[in-house]
Design a protein around this motif. Structure first.
Motif, PDB file in Angstrom:
ATOM      1  N   UNK A 157      15.770 -10.209 -18.798  1.00 58.52           N
ATOM      2  CA  UNK A 157      15.991  -9.096 -17.890  1.00 58.52           C
ATOM      3  C   UNK A 157      17.480  -8.740 -17.922  1.00 58.52           C
ATOM      4  N   UNK A 158      17.766  -7.472 -18.042  1.00 58.54           N
ATOM      5  CA  UNK A 158      19.160  -7.049 -18.074  1.00 58.54           C
ATOM      6  C   UNK A 158      19.722  -7.011 -16.654  1.00 58.54           C
ATOM      7  N   UNK A 159      21.056  -7.026 -16.603  1.00 56.85           N
ATOM      8  CA  UNK A 159      21.704  -6.978 -15.292  1.00 56.85           C
ATOM      9  C   UNK A 159      21.416  -5.656 -14.588  1.00 56.85           C
ATOM     10  N   UNK A 160      21.324  -4.572 -15.316  1.00 56.17           N
ATOM     11  CA  UNK A 160      21.013  -3.265 -14.728  1.00 56.17           C
ATOM     12  C   UNK A 160      19.630  -3.309 -14.100  1.00 56.17           C
TER      13      UNK A 160
ATOM     14  N   UNK B 227      19.707  -5.326 -10.956  1.00 60.51           N
ATOM     15  CA  UNK B 227      20.338  -4.572  -9.865  1.00 60.51           C
ATOM     16  C   UNK B 227      19.358  -3.563  -9.265  1.00 60.51           C
ATOM     17  N   UNK B 228      18.536  -2.939 -10.109  1.00 61.42           N
ATOM     18  CA  UNK B 228      17.535  -1.988  -9.617  1.00 61.42           C
ATOM     19  C   UNK B 228      16.479  -2.702  -8.769  1.00 61.42           C
ATOM     20  N   UNK B 229      16.044  -3.860  -9.242  1.00 65.37           N
ATOM     21  CA  UNK B 229      15.056  -4.636  -8.486  1.00 65.37           C
ATOM     22  C   UNK B 229      15.660  -5.098  -7.165  1.00 65.37           C
TER      23      UNK B 229
ATOM     24  N   UNK C 222      15.762  -2.303  -4.731  1.00 65.63           N
ATOM     25  CA  UNK C 222      14.416  -2.058  -4.195  1.00 65.63           C
ATOM     26  C   UNK C 222      14.097  -3.050  -3.072  1.00 65.63           C
ATOM     27  N   UNK C 223      14.335  -4.333  -3.327  1.00 68.90           N
ATOM     28  CA  UNK C 223      14.093  -5.358  -2.293  1.00 68.90           C
ATOM     29  C   UNK C 223      14.932  -5.093  -1.051  1.00 68.90           C
ATOM     30  N   UNK C 224      16.188  -4.767  -1.271  1.00 65.69           N
ATOM     31  CA  UNK C 224      17.068  -4.520  -0.125  1.00 65.69           C
ATOM     32  C   UNK C 224      16.619  -3.300   0.667  1.00 65.69           C
ATOM     33  N   UNK C 225      16.126  -2.287  -0.012  1.00 64.53           N
ATOM     34  CA  UNK C 225      15.593  -1.114   0.687  1.00 64.53           C
ATOM     35  C   UNK C 225      14.409  -1.495   1.554  1.00 64.53           C
ATOM     36  N   UNK C 226      13.538  -2.335   1.022  1.00 67.59           N
ATOM     37  CA  UNK C 226      12.391  -2.800   1.804  1.00 67.59           C
ATOM     38  C   UNK C 226      12.849  -3.626   3.002  1.00 67.59           C
ATOM     39  N   UNK C 227      13.812  -4.503   2.782  1.00 67.65           N
ATOM     40  CA  UNK C 227      14.345  -5.321   3.879  1.00 67.65           C
ATOM     41  C   UNK C 227      14.942  -4.428   4.958  1.00 67.65           C
ATOM     42  N   UNK C 228      15.696  -3.408   4.558  1.00 68.69           N
ATOM     43  CA  UNK C 228      16.290  -2.485   5.531  1.00 68.69           C
ATOM     44  C   UNK C 228      15.206  -1.773   6.338  1.00 68.69           C
ATOM     45  N   UNK C 229      14.133  -1.348   5.676  1.00 73.84           N
ATOM     46  CA  UNK C 229      13.026  -0.686   6.370  1.00 73.84           C
ATOM     47  C   UNK C 229      12.347  -1.629   7.355  1.00 73.84           C
TER      48      UNK C 229
END
Length: 102
Positions: free
Chosen positions: A1-4, A7-9, A12-19
């Motif tokens: 898995x690339x670093x980019x 970072x996208x994954x 996504x997780x952080x967006x879900x956590x924020x919600x």
């Protein structure tokens, strides 16, 4: 898995956590509106702010739910004890306000 990709994954997780955090805050606000109404009702009728028997039932119920949800039941107990303490504090404040107005 690339670093980019990582970072996208992560984003996504952080967006879900924020919600989820936002939903929790709104749910707690709604819960406290209900418990404050209970506090006013108790104060109007001279009922005690705390109900230890109900608190024990709630703790047992939430610990069982935590087990079902694969959540640490001790965390669930700590969380509900924090909520109960805050609710009792609200009820005591409401009761005091009622006695000062009488």
């Amino acid at each position: 898995m690339s670093e980019v990709n990582a970072q996208e994954i992560l984003a996504h997780y952080r967006g879900s956590i924020d919600n989820i955090d936002a939903a929790l805050v709104h749910m707690l606000a709604e819960r406290f509106k209900c418990t404050q109404a209970v506090g006013r009702l108790k104060a109007e009728h001279g009922l005690p702010p705390a109900d230890p028997a109900r608190e024990e039932r709630q703790i047992a119920r939430l610990k069982a739910l935590a087990v079902e949800a694969d959540l640490d039941p001790e965390f669930a107990e700590t969380f509900i004890n924090f909520i109960i303490a805050e609710v009792i504090r609200h009820h005591e404040r409401i009761a005091e306000q009622g006695t000062h107005e009488a």
